[in-house]
Design a protein around this motif. Structure first.
Motif, PDB file in Angstrom:
ATOM      1  N   SER A 194       0.663 -33.831 -24.707  1.00  0.00           N
ATOM      2  CA  SER A 194       0.903 -35.121 -25.194  1.00  0.00           C
ATOM      3  C   SER A 194      -0.188 -35.647 -25.878  1.00  0.00           C
ATOM      4  CB  SER A 194       2.092 -35.832 -24.066  1.00  0.00           C
ATOM      5  OG  SER A 194       1.970 -36.813 -24.924  1.00  0.00           O
ATOM      6  N   LEU A 195      -1.348 -36.011 -25.147  1.00  0.00           N
ATOM      7  CA  LEU A 195      -2.123 -36.870 -25.314  1.00  0.00           C
ATOM      8  C   LEU A 195      -3.362 -36.498 -26.934  1.00  0.00           C
ATOM      9  CD1 LEU A 195      -4.305 -39.471 -24.873  1.00  0.00           C
ATOM     10  CD2 LEU A 195      -5.784 -37.628 -23.788  1.00  0.00           C
ATOM     11  N   ARG A 198       4.662 -38.455 -26.868  1.00  0.00           N
ATOM     12  CA  ARG A 198       3.684 -39.714 -27.331  1.00  0.00           C
ATOM     13  C   ARG A 198       4.060 -41.036 -26.712  1.00  0.00           C
ATOM     14  NH1 ARG A 198      -1.029 -38.737 -31.715  1.00  0.00           N
ATOM     15  NH2 ARG A 198      -2.087 -39.579 -30.004  1.00  0.00           N
TER      16      ARG A 198
END
Length: 322
Positions: free
Chosen positions: A48-49, A108
């Protein structure tokens, strides 16, 4: 402060002591389910990051339309919903966007709402619980009645009822616009209704800790109340805080998905898991893979974090059998 220290006998016959932190880590490592869930949780957070980098490596884009492969009903006219090397999880009906890219970018926003809400609600609950449990008397009574007052509200229905007017108020005040205002609304109200339960837990811990010898000794030596709270009490409640964090994060992640699914959270063209799940429910009969992949992703994340929380609870419990 009294701590539990385990000892082990090394090969040379010497005895080595272990701190509570080392003991907890040893117990956690022995829990194979917890270690596997932690690895999955870290992997999902990393994906996600670094979603833009991952999408660039895989050659996928969340905004690219593939309308040429859609039939008249908007379903990808490809085997298995468009799942291929170019699109690992297939295409989204109606738009033809890559599902994997949408999941990565949507996570995110979902993780941001969950992390901010968890941090805010637990910070408020932590200090309210510590102050009420340590000072007791009138302070504890006042905070307790205020906590009871908030717990009396039906949080879900309050958020549903106040969503539109509060978002308009935030936009009208110039604080945020569009989806940013909706994210701010969700974080604020989920935090507002989320801290009372945690403050009750911390208060019960502080009521027990304040009678311990190390607190009495610090007060007898003339330590200020702020020092007793920050140096003596706060470090001794990190164990339940860590467990509650690992259990609250997936709860707020699922809550964000629910509100986005109901149309009260982030709105298109932005993407969250709740929006994807809402879109998938429309095609559940004609393209079940879209719904199963989207719902399965949410279930996997929530399950992984919950298993990590269970493993941490067992590892940090000095009375645990394992």
């Amino acid at each position: 402060m009294t701590t539990t220290v385990e000892t082990t006998r090394e090969s040379d016959g010497s005895i080595q002591g272990r701190s509570p932190r080392q003991i907890a880590w040893m117990r956690f490592k022995r829990n194979k389910v917890g270690m596997s869930a932690a690895a999955v949780s870290i992997a999902l957070l990393s994906l996600s990051l670094f979603a833009p980098i991952v999408c660039k490596i895989l050659g996928i884009d969340p905004n690219t339309l593939n309308l040429e492969v859609l039939d008249r009903s908007g379903i990808p006219d490809l085997p298995n919903g468009g799942i291929s090397l170019d699109h690992p999880l297939g295409l989204i009906p109606g738009t033809g966007r890559d599902l994997l890219a949408q999941l990565l970018y949507g996570s995110r926003i979902s993780f941001m709402v969950a992390i901010l809400t968890t941090f805010t609600s637990l910070t408020i609950g932590l200090f309210v619980g510590i102050i009420g449990g340590y000072f007791r008397g009138r302070v504890d009574s006042t905070l307790g009645r205020f906590t009871d007052f908030i717990l009396a509200f039906p949080a879900f229905f309050m958020i549903v009822a106040l969503s539109e007017p509060m978002v308009k108020r935030i936009e009208g005040a110039g604080i945020a616009q569009g989806n940013s205002a909706r994210v701010l609304f969700l974080v604020f109200f989920l935090s507002f209704f989320g801290w009372p339960g945690f403050s009750r837990l911390i208060r019960s811990q502080i009521l027990s800790l304040r009678e311990r010898d190390f607190v009495t000794a610090a007060e007898a030596m003339g330590a200020k109340r702020s020092r007793v709270i920050l140096k003596e009490l706060l470090p001794n409640v990190w164990a339940p805080v860590i467990v509650v964090v690992s259990l609250s994060l997936p709860g707020y992640l699922a809550a964000e998905a629910v509100f986005s699914f109901l149309g009260l959270g982030v709105q298109p063209p932005a993407s969250t898991w709740g929006i994807l799940l809402s879109n998938a429910s429309r095609y559940v009969t004609v393209m079940p893979s879209f719904f199963l992949i989207t719902a399965g992703s949410l279930v996997l994340v929530v399950l992984a974090f919950n298993l990590v929380g269970d493993a941490l609870r067992d590892a940090l419990d000095p009375r645990a059998d394992r």
